[in-house]
Structure formats: structure tokens, C-alpha cells
Design a protein around this motif. Structure first.
Motif, PDB file in Angstrom:
ATOM      1  N   UNK A   9     -15.764  18.889  -5.215  1.00  0.00           N
ATOM      2  CA  UNK A   9     -14.593  18.253  -4.603  1.00  0.00           C
ATOM      3  C   UNK A   9     -13.600  17.792  -5.658  1.00  0.00           C
ATOM      4  N   UNK A  10     -12.336  17.570  -5.276  1.00  0.00           N
ATOM      5  CA  UNK A  10     -11.333  17.121  -6.249  1.00  0.00           C
ATOM      6  C   UNK A  10     -11.670  15.750  -6.820  1.00  0.00           C
ATOM      7  N   UNK A  11     -11.298  15.548  -8.084  1.00  0.00           N
ATOM      8  CA  UNK A  11     -11.562  14.278  -8.744  1.00  0.00           C
ATOM      9  C   UNK A  11     -10.804  13.158  -8.045  1.00  0.00           C
ATOM     10  N   UNK A  12     -11.400  11.967  -8.031  1.00  0.00           N
ATOM     11  CA  UNK A  12     -10.770  10.829  -7.389  1.00  0.00           C
ATOM     12  C   UNK A  12      -9.493  10.403  -8.097  1.00  0.00           C
ATOM     13  N   UNK A  13      -8.440  10.192  -7.321  1.00  0.00           N
ATOM     14  CA  UNK A  13      -7.168   9.731  -7.876  1.00  0.00           C
ATOM     15  C   UNK A  13      -6.880   8.286  -7.504  1.00  0.00           C
ATOM     16  N   UNK A  14      -7.590   7.766  -6.508  1.00  0.00           N
ATOM     17  CA  UNK A  14      -7.441   6.371  -6.148  1.00  0.00           C
ATOM     18  C   UNK A  14      -6.339   6.130  -5.138  1.00  0.00           C
ATOM     19  N   UNK A  15      -6.436   4.986  -4.482  1.00  0.00           N
ATOM     20  CA  UNK A  15      -5.418   4.512  -3.534  1.00  0.00           C
ATOM     21  C   UNK A  15      -5.195   3.032  -3.840  1.00  0.00           C
ATOM     22  N   UNK A  50       0.844  -1.191   0.000  1.00  0.00           N
ATOM     23  CA  UNK A  50       0.000   0.000   0.000  1.00  0.00           C
ATOM     24  C   UNK A  50       0.877   1.238   0.000  1.00  0.00           C
ATOM     25  N   UNK A  51       0.498   2.234  -0.766  1.00  0.00           N
ATOM     26  CA  UNK A  51       1.181   3.523  -0.790  1.00  0.00           C
ATOM     27  C   UNK A  51       0.117   4.606  -0.646  1.00  0.00           C
ATOM     28  N   UNK A  52       0.214   5.388   0.405  1.00  0.00           N
ATOM     29  CA  UNK A  52      -0.687   6.530   0.550  1.00  0.00           C
ATOM     30  C   UNK A  52       0.032   7.721  -0.066  1.00  0.00           C
ATOM     31  N   UNK A  53      -0.408   8.108  -1.236  1.00  0.00           N
ATOM     32  CA  UNK A  53       0.225   9.154  -2.039  1.00  0.00           C
ATOM     33  C   UNK A  53       0.088  10.500  -1.327  1.00  0.00           C
ATOM     34  N   UNK A  54       1.193  11.142  -0.942  1.00  0.00           N
ATOM     35  CA  UNK A  54       1.077  12.414  -0.223  1.00  0.00           C
ATOM     36  C   UNK A  54       0.524  13.546  -1.073  1.00  0.00           C
ATOM     37  N   UNK A  55       0.525  13.378  -2.402  1.00  0.00           N
ATOM     38  CA  UNK A  55      -0.005  14.415  -3.283  1.00  0.00           C
ATOM     39  C   UNK A  55      -1.470  14.184  -3.659  1.00  0.00           C
ATOM     40  N   UNK A  56      -2.025  13.030  -3.284  1.00  0.00           N
ATOM     41  CA  UNK A  56      -3.397  12.722  -3.682  1.00  0.00           C
ATOM     42  C   UNK A  56      -4.387  13.628  -2.954  1.00  0.00           C
ATOM     43  N   UNK A  57      -5.322  14.205  -3.690  1.00  0.00           N
ATOM     44  CA  UNK A  57      -6.350  15.059  -3.099  1.00  0.00           C
ATOM     45  C   UNK A  57      -7.640  14.298  -2.843  1.00  0.00           C
ATOM     46  N   UNK A  58      -7.729  13.056  -3.354  1.00  0.00           N
ATOM     47  CA  UNK A  58      -8.924  12.248  -3.131  1.00  0.00           C
ATOM     48  C   UNK A  58      -8.533  10.778  -3.277  1.00  0.00           C
ATOM     49  N   UNK A  59      -8.557  10.025  -2.167  1.00  0.00           N
ATOM     50  CA  UNK A  59      -8.124   8.637  -2.169  1.00  0.00           C
ATOM     51  C   UNK A  59      -9.130   7.703  -2.838  1.00  0.00           C
ATOM     52  N   UNK A  60     -10.321   8.175  -3.128  1.00  0.00           N
ATOM     53  CA  UNK A  60     -11.289   7.376  -3.874  1.00  0.00           C
ATOM     54  C   UNK A  60     -10.864   7.307  -5.333  1.00  0.00           C
ATOM     55  N   UNK A  61     -11.292   6.245  -6.025  1.00  0.00           N
ATOM     56  CA  UNK A  61     -10.965   6.133  -7.445  1.00  0.00           C
ATOM     57  C   UNK A  61     -11.736   7.180  -8.240  1.00  0.00           C
ATOM     58  N   UNK A  62     -11.350   7.351  -9.500  1.00  0.00           N
ATOM     59  CA  UNK A  62     -12.004   8.360 -10.323  1.00  0.00           C
ATOM     60  C   UNK A  62     -13.503   8.153 -10.438  1.00  0.00           C
ATOM     61  N   UNK A  63     -13.919   6.911 -10.779  1.00  0.00           N
ATOM     62  CA  UNK A  63     -15.343   6.626 -10.934  1.00  0.00           C
ATOM     63  C   UNK A  63     -16.071   6.655  -9.596  1.00  0.00           C
ATOM     64  N   UNK A  67     -21.798   2.059   2.258  1.00  0.00           N
ATOM     65  CA  UNK A  67     -20.354   2.015   2.460  1.00  0.00           C
ATOM     66  C   UNK A  67     -19.623   2.196   1.136  1.00  0.00           C
ATOM     67  N   UNK A  68     -18.472   2.878   1.193  1.00  0.00           N
ATOM     68  CA  UNK A  68     -17.560   3.026   0.053  1.00  0.00           C
ATOM     69  C   UNK A  68     -16.463   1.977   0.198  1.00  0.00           C
ATOM     70  N   UNK A  69     -16.309   1.064  -0.782  1.00  0.00           N
ATOM     71  CA  UNK A  69     -15.382  -0.061  -0.674  1.00  0.00           C
ATOM     72  C   UNK A  69     -14.059   0.221  -1.380  1.00  0.00           C
ATOM     73  N   UNK A  70     -12.985  -0.377  -0.849  1.00  0.00           N
ATOM     74  CA  UNK A  70     -11.705  -0.382  -1.553  1.00  0.00           C
ATOM     75  C   UNK A  70     -11.667  -1.630  -2.431  1.00  0.00           C
TER      76      UNK A  70
END
Length: 272
Positions: A235-241, A74-87, A133-136
Motif C-alpha cells: 500500500x502507499x506510504x502514509x502521508x498523514x492528515x 482540518x485539511x483533507x489533502x485531495x492528493x494524499x494516497x494514505x491519510x495515516x501518518x508515515x509511521x 483501533x488506529x488513532x488520530x
């Protein structure tokens, strides 16, 4: 690894997170050009540090050599503005990106096509309400570490005037056991710190009335984004985690001061 993540204190000298487009170009003798692109464009991360503490290097070394587990990591991207995926962050596509409590909630529309908006229909309520719930895509929730600050907001459903009684964050151990849930009444952004013994978080909503609303946009981000989200039109577009596999690792030792130099790490998103 999820549940055993480590924050790298030394800042990276370079950080490339461009997606791998994988586009091929074919030129015919008559001058025509044909291009081909794979249906999935995985993200690649390339990080380079000028120097790093020994403990952090040991952590990366164990991950790269898969000493503790085969992966993925797992990598939590320090630049990500939204950990949810794009869709998922836009409320579009297959409804498997969400789960519901029993038969209280039905999701419509998303499985017709990748760009079709998802509609939430609250059919019935328990005593406490109905939960969404929002799933990974890979793990029981989104990977986090204790002490991390998170902001969670289902902006689109709030804009649709959905009957939301609370934003909720479900805390999960590295082994998948639910530790507990934090809740924030109202429709505004929820900001919480990750409690001890937590390896994952799963964002959720609780509805207080029956009805049908557009899913719309949502955001799960590191840090306190409450002021930014309250004033933003969207809100910012999802970039994903996503989960990653380590494909390259290198370093040079500097025994004189106990540090390592020129540490390089390359990862590619694990696609399914």
C-alpha cells in the motif's frame, strides 16, 4: 473546522504541500560544512485559486480570521494516497498511535525506537472478539464529511495471516459521540461512504482468535482504492492528515460577477 468542513468546488491553480525541512548550513573558515535540522519537519500547504464562489470565500475567510474557533483546522489533502501518518501507515514506532479494547490486545516493540516494527498480540477474546483501533494524534478520529467515500485496509496484518474477522470503521460526531460502526468481513479492502452527522472516522480491526502477528502496513484513503490495493505489492506510504494553523490568507474582490479572484491560503502543520 472538524465537523464543519467544506469542499471547495473550484480547483486550485497551484498546490504546494512541501514539508518545511528547516535545514541550516554553517561554513567554517577552514571550509568545513556543518548542517543542522530540527527533529520535526512540519508540512506547509500553499494554495492559490484564480477565482472562487462567494460562499467558499466566506468559509475560508471565517477560518482565517478565527471567527468561530481558535483552531486548529482540518485539511483533507485531495492528493494524499494514505491519510495515516508515515509511521502509523508502516506499523512502526510508538504504540500510542493505536488503542485496544481492554486488556485483550498487547502491542510490543514500537516504544523501543521510531523504526522498530510493532507486534500485535491478541491475549484473550470477548464474545464478539478483540478490537484494535488506529488513532488520530489530535482528534477523536480522522476528519471526514458525510458522503465522502473511504477505503480502509490493514494490509500488513492480512499478509501476516492474522485472524481478522472484520475491518471496521467507527463513525463519530463532531462532539465526539460514537454514532455507530460499519464492518466488512474478511481480509480484503473495505470501502464505505461516510454517513450523515459524522465528523470523524476511526478505523479498527476485530480479531477472532488469539495469536501474535506483525502490524505491518495499513491504508486509509479517500475514494474507492480497492482495485489498486488488491493488485499492489505494498500500500502507499502514509502521508498523514495533520491539524493545521492558517498563517496567510489573501483575496481580491470582483463585484461585477459575484466572484473573488486570486485567493491565496497558507497553512502550517501544528506539531506537538
Amino acid at each position: 473546522m472538524p465537523g464543519a468542513m467544506r469542499e471547495i468546488i473550484d480547483g486550485a491553480a497551484s498546490f504546494d504541500r512541501s514539508p518545511d525541512l528547516g535545514v541550516s548550513e554553517f561554513r567554517a573558515l577552514d571550509g568545513g560544512v556543518t548542517t543542522w535540522a530540527p527533529p520535526v519537519q512540519p508540512r506547509r500547504l500553499k494554495l492559490q485559486w484564480a477565482s472562487m464562489e462567494l460562499g467558499d470565500v466566506d468559509h475560508l475567510d471565517r477560518l482565517a480570521r478565527r471567527l468561530d474557533a481558535p483552531g486548529p483546522v482540518a485539511v483533507v489533502d485531495p492528493l494524499s494516497r494514505n491519510l495515516l501518518s508515515g509511521a502509523q501507515g508502516a506499523g512502526l514506532g510508538a504504540t500510542a498511535k493505536w488503542s485496544v479494547s481492554g486488556s485483550d490486545i498487547i502491542l510490543y516493540g514500537g516504544d523501543i525506537g521510531p523504526h522498530v516494527p510493532v507486534t500485535v498480540s491478541v491475549e484473550s477474546l470477548h464474545v464478539d472478539g478483540a478490537d484494535l483501533y488506529w488513532n488520530h494524534p489530535s482528534w477523536p478520529g480522522f476528519p471526514v464529511t458525510p458522503g465522502m467515500e473511504l477505503t480502509w485496509w490493514a494490509y500488513g496484518l492480512m499478509q501476516s495471516t492474522a485472524a481478522i474477522s472484520a475491518h471496521r470503521l467507527e463513525w463519530i460526531t463532531p462532539t465526539g459521540t460514537v454514532l455507530g460502526t460499519s464492518a466488512s468481513p474478511g481480509n480484503g479492502p473495505m470501502v464505505e461512504y461516510v454517513p450523515l452527522f459524522t465528523g470523524f472516522v476511526r478505523p479498527a480491526l476485530r480479531f477472532s482468535a488469539r495469536g501474535m502477528w506483525d502490524m505491518g502496513a495499513s491504508v486509509l484513503a479517500m475514494g474507492n482504492k480497492r482495485p489498486e490495493l488488491n493488485t499492489a505489492a505494498q500500500p502507499p506510504a502514509g502521508e498523514g492528515c495533520p491539524s493545521y494553523s492558517i498563517t496567510g490568507y489573501s483575496h481580491e474582490a470582483s463585484p461585477g460577477d459575484g466572484r473573488y479572484r486570486d485567493i491565496g491560503l497558507e497553512l502550517v502543520e501544528v506539531t506537538r
